[in-house]
Write an enzyme that holds these catalytic residues in place. Structure first.
Site, PDB file in Angstrom:
ATOM      1  N   ASP A  67     -99.577 -87.250  68.459  1.00 29.83           N
ATOM      2  CA  ASP A  67    -100.531 -86.385  69.147  1.00 29.83           C
ATOM      3  C   ASP A  67     -99.871 -85.571  70.255  1.00 29.83           C
ATOM      4  O   ASP A  67     -98.724 -85.817  70.624  1.00 29.83           O
ATOM      5  CB  ASP A  67    -101.695 -87.229  69.714  1.00 29.83           C
ATOM      6  CG  ASP A  67    -101.231 -88.536  70.330  1.00 29.83           C
ATOM      7  OD1 ASP A  67    -100.053 -88.630  70.693  1.00 29.83           O
ATOM      8  OD2 ASP A  67    -102.045 -89.457  70.443  1.00 29.83           O
ATOM      9  N   ASN A 136    -110.168 -98.385  74.714  1.00 31.38           N
ATOM     10  CA  ASN A 136    -111.402 -98.144  73.953  1.00 31.38           C
ATOM     11  C   ASN A 136    -111.170 -98.243  72.442  1.00 31.38           C
ATOM     12  O   ASN A 136    -112.043 -97.904  71.646  1.00 31.38           O
ATOM     13  CB  ASN A 136    -112.012 -96.781  74.317  1.00 31.38           C
ATOM     14  CG  ASN A 136    -111.133 -95.601  73.897  1.00 31.38           C
ATOM     15  OD1 ASN A 136    -110.092 -95.778  73.263  1.00 31.38           O
ATOM     16  ND2 ASN A 136    -111.553 -94.395  74.248  1.00 31.38           N
ATOM     17  N   HIS A 138    -108.854 -96.605  70.668  1.00 25.47           N
ATOM     18  CA  HIS A 138    -108.363 -95.418  69.965  1.00 25.47           C
ATOM     19  C   HIS A 138    -106.943 -95.630  69.432  1.00 25.47           C
ATOM     20  O   HIS A 138    -106.176 -96.428  69.971  1.00 25.47           O
ATOM     21  CB  HIS A 138    -108.478 -94.143  70.812  1.00 25.47           C
ATOM     22  CG  HIS A 138    -107.523 -94.015  71.956  1.00 25.47           C
ATOM     23  ND1 HIS A 138    -107.830 -93.336  73.107  1.00 25.47           N
ATOM     24  CD2 HIS A 138    -106.250 -94.452  72.147  1.00 25.47           C
ATOM     25  CE1 HIS A 138    -106.802 -93.350  73.933  1.00 25.47           C
ATOM     26  NE2 HIS A 138    -105.824 -94.024  73.371  1.00 25.47           N
ATOM     27  N   GLU A 143    -110.678 -90.962  68.886  1.00 27.62           N
ATOM     28  CA  GLU A 143    -111.556 -91.617  69.838  1.00 27.62           C
ATOM     29  C   GLU A 143    -112.748 -92.275  69.134  1.00 27.62           C
ATOM     30  O   GLU A 143    -113.098 -91.892  68.012  1.00 27.62           O
ATOM     31  CB  GLU A 143    -112.086 -90.567  70.839  1.00 27.62           C
ATOM     32  CG  GLU A 143    -111.009 -89.932  71.711  1.00 27.62           C
ATOM     33  CD  GLU A 143    -110.573 -90.824  72.869  1.00 27.62           C
ATOM     34  OE1 GLU A 143    -110.381 -92.039  72.680  1.00 27.62           O
ATOM     35  OE2 GLU A 143    -110.402 -90.276  73.970  1.00 27.62           O
TER      36      GLU A 143
HETATM   37  C1  F6R Z   1    -100.193 -91.769  72.496  1.00 27.61           C
HETATM   38  C2  F6R Z   1    -101.215 -92.422  71.676  1.00 27.61           C
HETATM   39  C3  F6R Z   1    -102.247 -93.292  72.311  1.00 27.61           C
HETATM   40  C4  F6R Z   1    -101.626 -94.437  73.126  1.00 27.61           C
HETATM   41  C5  F6R Z   1    -102.702 -95.288  73.789  1.00 27.61           C
HETATM   42  C6  F6R Z   1    -102.113 -96.393  74.629  1.00 27.61           C
HETATM   43  O1  F6R Z   1     -99.340 -91.001  71.697  1.00 27.61           O
HETATM   44  O2  F6R Z   1    -101.219 -92.234  70.501  1.00 27.61           O
HETATM   45  O3  F6R Z   1    -103.075 -93.834  71.327  1.00 27.61           O
HETATM   46  O4  F6R Z   1    -100.843 -95.226  72.276  1.00 27.61           O
HETATM   47  O5  F6R Z   1    -103.506 -94.486  74.590  1.00 27.61           O
HETATM   48  O6  F6R Z   1    -101.427 -95.830  75.695  1.00 27.61           O
HETATM   49  P1  F6R Z   1    -100.561 -96.721  76.681  1.00 27.61           P
HETATM   50  O7  F6R Z   1     -99.397 -97.225  75.907  1.00 27.61           O
HETATM   51  O8  F6R Z   1    -100.129 -95.774  77.775  1.00 27.61           O
HETATM   52  O9  F6R Z   1    -101.452 -97.814  77.158  1.00 27.61           O
END
Ligand code: F6R
Length: 241
Positions: A67, A136, A138, A143
């Site tokens: 992303d 959450n 995701h 989302e």
């Molecule tokens: C980022 C992504 C998100 C993160 C998730 C956890 O490229 O795909 O799904 O993996 O938000 O983020 P952290 O590791 O910062 O807790």
């Protein structure tokens, strides 16, 4: 779903790095899907450390990031392009043309999503895709919602994601509210998935992902349908299992 609980973040990261390194050692032109965020930082630094020992080359490896925020220039310290460069790409011998990250500054988001989806497909299935998980539930920036989006698409970030990611920005109002993300079918098309989660704040989402019903309300739950997924977590993230 294989779940491996490690006693700490360092051990988690070393195991995750081993999956990445073994994939490249077994297939020098591997196609790899990559996440950003805090969780994979230890994995990236272990990969760089191994590269410095001259045991591995990434010359023929292709990468696809999950992303990117919409509206941040590549050099912005919070763009995922910049994150990947700082934490991995500038330290290894990967070719620039083999690095793929959605263009968050495109003038035509729809077209960029279609192009990105096509590029993933043309590269063949990702040999391995690493994921983090949001509090959450995701994955990528898919989302929670009423349905699963199959392909690469534009997403409106949820307020809890914006709040979580505001820790990297000076002001919460600087956090982009939209992003481009691989879709659920794109994610599930990887031959192997490795999901990483660390800390108590992820425990609830991890438990729902592993033991809950499959629902778009917790996007990671769809990973139960994948035949080759390994979840690597620390003790705290395993707290609700
Ligand atoms: C980022 C992504 C998100 C993160 C998730 C956890 O490229 O795909 O799904 O993996 O938000 O983020 P952290 O590791 O910062 O807790």
């Amino acid at each position: 779903m294989e779940v491996i609980t490690k006693s700490n973040y360092q051990e988690m990261s070393l195991l995750a790095a081993k999956y990445l390194l073994d994939t490249v050692k077994g297939k020098s032109d591997a196609v790899i899907g990559l996440p950003t965020g805090s969780t994979p930082l230890g994995m990236y630094s272990a990969v760089v450390e191994e590269y410095r020992k001259n045991t591995i080359s990434f010359q023929n490896v292709k990468t696809f990031n999950l992303d990117e925020y919409i509206g941040l220039i590549k050099t912005d310290e919070n763009s995922y392009y910049n994150f990947m460069n700082t934490n991995l790409f500038s330290h290894i011998d990967i070719k620039k043309e083999n690095i793929h990250i959605p263009d968050g500054m495109t003038g035509d988001v729809k077209k960029e999503c279609t192009n990105y989806e096509n590029k993933v497909r043309q590269a063949g299935s990702m040999d391995i895709l690493f994921l983090g998980i949001g509090k959450n539930g995701h994955i990528g920036f898919n989302e929670p919602g009423d349905f699963f989006e199959p392909y690469t698409h534009e997403v409106q970030l949820k307020q809890n994601t914006i709040n979580a990611n505001s820790r990297f920005f000076e002001n919460i109002h600087d956090v982009p509210t939209t992003a481009i993300t691989m879709g659920i079918k794109t994610i599930l098309s990887a031959k192997k998935i490795v999901l990483l989660a660390e800390g108590e704040s992820k425990a609830e989402a991890v438990a729902e992902m592993v033991n809950g019903k499959i629902t778009p309300r917790l996007p990671a739950s769809i990973l139960q349908l994948h035949d080759n997924i390994t979840v690597i977590i620390d003790k705290k993230a395993a707290g609700n299992l």
